[in-house]
Design a protein around this motif. Structure first.
Motif, short mmCIF file in Angstrom:
data_model
loop_
_atom_site.label_atom_id
_atom_site.label_comp_id
_atom_site.label_asym_id
_atom_site.label_seq_id
_atom_site.Cartn_x
_atom_site.Cartn_y
_atom_site.Cartn_z
N LYS A 1 0.86 -1.19 0.00
CA LYS A 1 0.00 0.00 0.00
C LYS A 1 0.90 1.24 0.00
N VAL A 2 0.73 2.06 -1.02
CA VAL A 2 1.59 3.24 -1.17
C VAL A 2 0.93 4.47 -0.56
N TRP A 3 -0.34 4.63 -0.83
CA TRP A 3 -1.06 5.79 -0.32
C TRP A 3 -2.57 5.54 -0.42
N LYS A 4 -3.25 5.63 0.68
CA LYS A 4 -4.70 5.45 0.77
C LYS A 4 -5.20 4.25 -0.05
N TRP A 5 -5.66 4.51 -1.29
CA TRP A 5 -6.21 3.41 -2.09
C TRP A 5 -5.23 2.92 -3.15
N ILE A 6 -4.06 3.49 -3.16
CA ILE A 6 -3.10 3.15 -4.22
C ILE A 6 -2.10 2.11 -3.73
N TRP A 7 -1.97 1.07 -4.52
CA TRP A 7 -1.06 -0.02 -4.20
C TRP A 7 -0.11 -0.22 -5.39
N MET A 8 1.06 -0.70 -5.08
CA MET A 8 2.00 -1.07 -6.14
C MET A 8 2.56 -2.45 -5.83
N GLY A 9 3.07 -3.08 -6.85
CA GLY A 9 3.65 -4.40 -6.61
C GLY A 9 4.18 -5.00 -7.87
N TYR A 10 4.81 -6.11 -7.69
CA TYR A 10 5.28 -6.85 -8.87
C TYR A 10 4.96 -8.32 -8.72
N THR A 11 4.82 -8.96 -9.83
CA THR A 11 4.49 -10.38 -9.88
C THR A 11 5.47 -11.08 -10.81
N PHE A 12 6.08 -12.14 -10.32
CA PHE A 12 6.90 -13.00 -11.18
C PHE A 12 6.09 -14.24 -11.51
N ARG A 13 6.24 -14.69 -12.72
CA ARG A 13 5.45 -15.83 -13.17
C ARG A 13 6.33 -16.89 -13.80
N TYR A 14 6.14 -18.11 -13.38
CA TYR A 14 6.73 -19.24 -14.10
C TYR A 14 5.59 -19.94 -14.82
N LYS A 15 5.63 -19.88 -16.14
CA LYS A 15 4.54 -20.41 -16.95
C LYS A 15 4.96 -21.77 -17.50
N PHE A 16 4.06 -22.73 -17.45
CA PHE A 16 4.42 -24.07 -17.91
C PHE A 16 3.18 -24.79 -18.44
N GLY A 17 3.42 -25.95 -19.05
CA GLY A 17 2.31 -26.77 -19.54
C GLY A 17 1.56 -26.15 -20.69
N LEU A 18 2.28 -25.51 -21.61
CA LEU A 18 1.61 -24.85 -22.74
C LEU A 18 0.96 -25.88 -23.66
N ASN A 19 -0.28 -25.64 -23.99
CA ASN A 19 -1.04 -26.51 -24.87
C ASN A 19 -1.71 -25.65 -25.94
N ILE A 20 -1.27 -25.80 -27.19
CA ILE A 20 -1.79 -24.97 -28.29
C ILE A 20 -2.75 -25.80 -29.14
N LYS A 21 -3.89 -25.19 -29.46
CA LYS A 21 -4.86 -25.88 -30.32
C LYS A 21 -5.13 -25.02 -31.56
N GLY A 22 -5.45 -25.70 -32.66
CA GLY A 22 -5.75 -24.99 -33.90
C GLY A 22 -4.47 -24.51 -34.58
N ASN A 23 -4.64 -23.72 -35.63
CA ASN A 23 -3.49 -23.13 -36.33
C ASN A 23 -2.46 -24.15 -36.79
N GLU A 24 -2.93 -25.27 -37.33
CA GLU A 24 -1.99 -26.33 -37.71
C GLU A 24 -1.07 -25.92 -38.86
N ASN A 25 -1.56 -25.00 -39.71
CA ASN A 25 -0.73 -24.61 -40.85
C ASN A 25 0.23 -23.47 -40.53
N LEU A 26 0.03 -22.82 -39.41
CA LEU A 26 0.95 -21.75 -39.00
C LEU A 26 1.15 -21.87 -37.49
N GLN A 27 2.26 -22.46 -37.14
CA GLN A 27 2.58 -22.61 -35.72
C GLN A 27 2.84 -21.23 -35.13
N PRO A 28 2.15 -20.83 -34.06
CA PRO A 28 2.34 -19.48 -33.53
C PRO A 28 3.74 -19.30 -32.94
N TYR A 29 4.33 -18.17 -33.24
CA TYR A 29 5.64 -17.83 -32.68
C TYR A 29 5.46 -17.32 -31.26
#
Lengths: 226, 154
Positions: free
Chosen positions: A161-189
């Motif tokens: 909490k920085v001031w009254k209703w204002i908050w700041m922060g940071y979030t780190f994320r470890y993303k895993f288990g990616l599952n892509i569907k569709g787009n068989e002719n163009l694999q997304p980069y």
């Protein structure tokens, strides 16, 4: 970057200083408010002429030390290729929860760990030129519409909490288990919200500014005199 | 001292994040067709010309060998090849056969610096006038690591 590291240290120090000599007497699972915020990183990236653009909004609701968290964002990636051009645009959301490990803080500042489930809907397009002795120089556009992807995330970070209703922060994320569907002719980069798809896991970070909309007065922990 | 080694280790690990990686391109735009005899083994075949439907000039002339490399149209999902050879029992003196290979084009972008890589997968055929048992697909992917995609008993 130096500013970011400095502000991280200040946030961490501030949060640490708050947790001394107080006892948690606020065990109530009724939410004290809704915190709505946005990620600053996409705007910094746009200012630095990154091929990425977009926005992300974040919201959470407290239930004592547990937080229900929801993120929504839009992202697009446009970049020249060695032999053409690639674009990707879409939206994403994440839903999950955080657990606050800073229980005795009077302002409910947070050092948290959490989990998210992410999902993205996107379309991408590549315009490429190939050279062939028989067919010559051929330029074609390949479209991948109605693509979708899902993944999981382990999160951690700070909210202060920085001031009254204002908050700041940071979030780190470890993303895993990616599952892509569709787009068989163009694999997304790139998958909006996840990042590059070369690997099934990725790291991410947000630097967020929140506004808390209070719904009831937040109970204060009792200060214990030693 | 321990901390110094820790920082060096972290720096080495972190350096990997800035490594752009290698552009490994294993794609190919040719079908490797091998000629076989009645025993299924490689055997030389002779053709006057091999041409692609829609392309004016033959891609190969006076073919005499055990295999040919046939370029596919990268902008289409099928390419038709016309094989001609002398035939004494034909009124024109020429026997003409055709094969239409079908495939699926798939684009992969590993890195903008590497460019988009066009892969041809799921190779099959829709037309074959050589005879029903004469053509066999042996590998459905057009890759540099694949030496043979199909066999033909002319």
């Amino acid at each position: 970057m130096r500013l970011f590291v400095l502000s991280c240290c200040l946030l961490a120090g501030f949060a640490q200083a708050q947790k001394k000599n107080v006892r948690d007497t606020t065990r109530s699972y009724l939410p004290t408010g809704i915190r709505v915020g946005m990620d600053v990183f996409p705007y910094v990236r746009q200012a630095l002429n990154s091929p990425y653009s977009g926005y992300e909004v974040n919201a959470d609701v407290d239930f004592y030390r547990y937080y229900f968290a929801l993120d929504y964002g839009q992202s697009s990636f446009k970049d020249s290729l060695e032999n053409g051009y690639y674009t990707n645009t879409g939206t994403y959301w994440r839903v999950g929860g955080d657990v606050n490990f800073l229980l005795k803080d009077p302002d409910r500042n947070m050092i948290f760990l959490g989990f998210r489930v992410g999902s993205s809907q996107f379309s991408n397009q590549a315009t490429i030129t190939t050279e062939n002795t028989t067919f010559g120089r051929v330029t074609q556009t390949i479209q991948g519409n109605d693509g979708s992807a899902s993944w999981r995330e382990l999160t951690g970070g700070l909210r202060v909490k920085v001031w009254k209703w204002i908050w700041m922060g940071y979030t780190f994320r470890y993303k895993f288990g990616l599952n892509i569907k569709g787009n068989e002719n163009l694999q997304p980069y790139d998958v909006p919200g996840f990042g590059r798809t070369v690997r099934n896991d990725a790291w991410g970070a947000n630097y967020q500014i929140f506004f808390k909309i209070p719904v009831r007065k937040q109970p204060k922990p009792v200060v214990v005199k030693k | 001292m321990t901390m110094r080694f820790l920082w060096i280790g972290l720096a080495l690990l972190g350096a990997g994040c800035f490594n752009p990686g290698d552009c490994v391109k294993n794609n190919k735009t040719n079908i490797e067709l091998e000629f076989v005899g009645s025993n299924g083994r490689a055997a030389a075949a002779q053709f006057s010309t091999i041409s692609i439907s829609g392309v004016a000039q033959p891609i190969l002339s006076n073919v005499n060998g055990t295999s040919v490399s046939l370029p596919v149209n990268p902008a289409a999902s099928s390419t038709t090849y016309v094989f001609t050879r002398p035939a004494l029992n034909s009124p024109t003196g020429v026997r003409r056969d055709s094969i239409t290979f079908t495939y699926r084009n798939q684009v992969l972008v590993l890195n903008p610096d590497c460019g988009a890589i066009l892969y041809h997968r799921d190779l099959d055929f829709s037309v074959n006038t050589f005879g029903s048992e004469s053509l066999r697909i042996t590998n459905r992917q057009l890759l540099k690591s694949v030496a043979r995609n199909a066999t033909l008993r002319p």
